[in-house]
Design a protein around this motif. Structure first.
Motif, PDB file in Angstrom:
ATOM      1  N   ASN A 106       3.198  40.260  44.220  1.00 41.00           N
ATOM      2  CA  ASN A 106       3.711  39.688  42.968  1.00 41.00           C
ATOM      3  C   ASN A 106       2.533  39.297  42.096  1.00 41.00           C
ATOM      4  N   PRO A 133       1.518  37.477  35.609  1.00 38.69           N
ATOM      5  CA  PRO A 133       1.867  38.446  34.563  1.00 38.69           C
ATOM      6  C   PRO A 133       0.834  38.515  33.446  1.00 38.69           C
ATOM      7  N   HIS A 135       6.074  45.543  37.780  1.00 43.34           N
ATOM      8  CA  HIS A 135       5.908  44.106  38.076  1.00 43.34           C
ATOM      9  C   HIS A 135       5.088  43.841  39.336  1.00 43.34           C
ATOM     10  N   THR A 149       3.294  43.239  35.029  1.00 42.16           N
ATOM     11  CA  THR A 149       4.282  42.734  34.065  1.00 42.16           C
ATOM     12  C   THR A 149       5.049  41.584  34.719  1.00 42.16           C
ATOM     13  N   THR A 150       5.855  40.922  33.921  1.00 39.95           N
ATOM     14  CA  THR A 150       6.747  39.909  34.464  1.00 39.95           C
ATOM     15  C   THR A 150       7.820  40.613  35.312  1.00 39.95           C
ATOM     16  N   MET A 151       8.464  39.831  36.179  1.00 39.76           N
ATOM     17  CA  MET A 151       9.509  40.398  37.046  1.00 39.76           C
ATOM     18  C   MET A 151      10.860  40.368  36.309  1.00 39.76           C
ATOM     19  N   CYS A 197      10.661  44.419  36.987  1.00 36.59           N
ATOM     20  CA  CYS A 197      10.382  45.583  36.157  1.00 36.59           C
ATOM     21  C   CYS A 197       9.848  46.719  37.036  1.00 36.59           C
TER      22      CYS A 197
END
Ligand SMILES: Cc1ncc(COP(=O)(O)O)c(C=O)c1O
Length: 477
Positions: free
Chosen positions: A100, A103, A312, A317-319, A321
């Motif tokens: 994770n 972002p 993501h 990127t943000t989650m 995605c």
């Protein structure tokens, strides 16, 4: 007695709590922007792990019976600290976690823009610009992965949805009647192959697709975390002889445990020889396509029928995605095509609702578009290469201290064990998490428990790496 609204009664004004006036919105928005920036500063110098008293939070939650409204600014002052102290911080530079990311800023800007317009991206009539932009980004990523000009795909909620889509495409191609009859269409139980080190979404996906969890054949690895081609070939042969119907081979390019890359070319050969759909689950490792210097490790990806690459994860990127990329851009419509008179467009070649598992759909693609457009492939490559270089630095530091590196991955993840007498991996992970100085995880790789360390934050510094090493080897601050 049912209530009625008189046609003469005045219609109430919009609810002010839900739809405040423009000036008030602006004021709250400015406040929120400032407070979030301050919170992120505190996060970076605070504990990676949650410090919130959960008993107190649960008690506090009971006071939210939603009977009487509360002012939004007061609620924001409640919500920000709740997250600041109540979650593991992916945005902390010493989160060495489960793929994770922290972002990227362009992706966060995209979320703000999309949240404001809230376009419905199910249909090309509703959101022509958003649909065209997503198709462009997906095609650019597909081409970069080595897919041909007719490639396609779509954004997904994450890697699991992308993998699910791959299985549905494989089943649909394997039997023309699968669409109408499901698994009953096949002459025997349909099965597919991935390795024992695969992401466990594959097991759930077999269940979701209605072919049963036992249809996911978890092929043995070679002792280093890579699928063993000989075991794969033998499993396909045995299944055919036993009356099962093989439909798909899934190779992992960056296993979740240890970042290992299955023999992609051998798997492609076996898929071709056996007439099976070939999917590469490169949910995290796929971002290596950005780096001209390093992407050679993904050789064979270009032969896949489809691939999962999550924006993501290493694209930061943000989650959530994810991306489903497919060699033949027309393939998903064979699975998802449907007639719905209420939809404003019916373009099989472009409409997301006819080409993907989701119906109502958020405009996800802007996140990766703004990231790639702002940084270029070179900027994205620099992000990847930096993480790989930092991983090498951690590796050296641990080896110097007598630790053993168990995996041999070219990506940015290490699985490690301490020297004899320094404690068990589980105890060390517990200690590090309790200290709040860093976040690492415990996993089981091949034959043993290991500590897993993955560089996921684009701003982790040399000083952060030293603190990680100290935390692991118990040097006190
Ligand atoms: C190799 C691999 N595939 C699939 C997934 C599932 O992705 P998501 O969590 O985005 O659904 C992961 C998640 O870590 C993964 O590592």
């Amino acid at each position: 007695m049912s209530a009625t609204i008189s046609h003469r009664a005045a219609i109430a004004a919009p609810n002010q709590a839900l739809f405040p006036a423009a000036a008030e919105r602006q004021q709250i928005d400015d406040y929120l922007t400032r407070e979030l920036a301050r919170a992120q500063e505190r996060v970076a110098s605070g504990s990676v792990t949650p410090t919130l008293d959960m008993e107190a939070l649960r008690a506090d939650l009971t006071s939210f019976d939603f009977a009487s409204p509360r002012p939004l600014p007061e609620l924001l002052d409640w919500a920000i600290p709740m997250l600041e102290h109540g979650v593991v911080h992916l945005t902390h530079p010493r989160y060495f976690g489960l793929f994770n990311p922290a972002p990227s800023f362009p992706a966060q800007c995209a979320d703000r823009i999309v949240g404001s317009f809230n376009p419905q991206v199910a249909s090309s009539a509703t959101s022509p610009a958003a649909v065209a932009l997503e198709a462009h980004v997906i095609r650019m990523v597909g081409l970069r992965a080595g897919f041909p000009a007719q490639c396609g795909g779509h954004f997904t909620s994450g890697g699991s949805e992308a993998n699910y889509t791959a299985l549905l495409c494989a089943l649909t191609r394997a039997h023309p009647q699968f669409a109408s009859d499901g698994a009953r269409a096949f002459s025997g139980p349909p099965v597919f192959y991935t390795s024992q080190e695969c992401h466990r979404s594959w097991v759930k996906i077999a269940h979701q697709a209605g072919i049963g969890r036992s249809a996911a054949r978890l092929v043995a690895t070679d002792g280093t975390g890579r699928m063993a081609p000989a075991a794969l070939a033998a499993a396909i042969k045995a299944d055919r002889e036993g009356g099962c119907v093989p439909v798909l081979i899934v190779a992992s390019a960056g296993t979740t445990n240890a970042g290992m890359i299955d023999p992609l070319t051998d798997c492609a050969e076996l898929a071709q020889q056996n007439g099976l759909w070939y999917h590469v689950d490169a949910a995290w490792g796929g971002a290596m396509i950005a780096s001209k210097k390093l992407r050679g490790v993904l050789a064979g990806l270009e032969r896949a029928d489809s691939a999962t690459i999550d924006a993501h994860k290493w694209f930061a990127t943000t989650m959530g995605c994810g991306m489903f990329l497919v060699r033949d851009g027309k393939a998903p419509s064979a699975v998802f095509q449907v007639a719905a008179s209420y939809m404003p467009s019916h373009e099989v070649s472009v409409d997301p609702y006819m080409n993907s598992a989701q119906w109502s759909r958020r405009f996800l693609g802007l996140r990766l578009f703004l990231s790639l457009a702002a940084a270029g492939w070179d900027g994205q490559a620099a992000h990847i290469e930096r993480a790989v270089a930092q991983t090498a630095r951690i590796r050296e530091g641990l080896e110097r201290r007598g630790w053993l590196i168990v995996n041999d991955s070219p990506l940015a993840v290490l699985t490690v064990v301490p020297p004899a007498g320094h404690g068990e991996p589980r105890a060390i992970v517990d200690r590090v998490l309790k200290s709040g100085r860093a976040w690492v995880s415990l996993t089981h790789f091949e034959t043993r428990d290991v500590i897993r360390i993955c560089v996921t934050h684009g701003e982790t510094s040399e000083a952060d790496l030293s603190i990680l090493l100290d935390a692991l080897t118990q040097v006190q601050p």
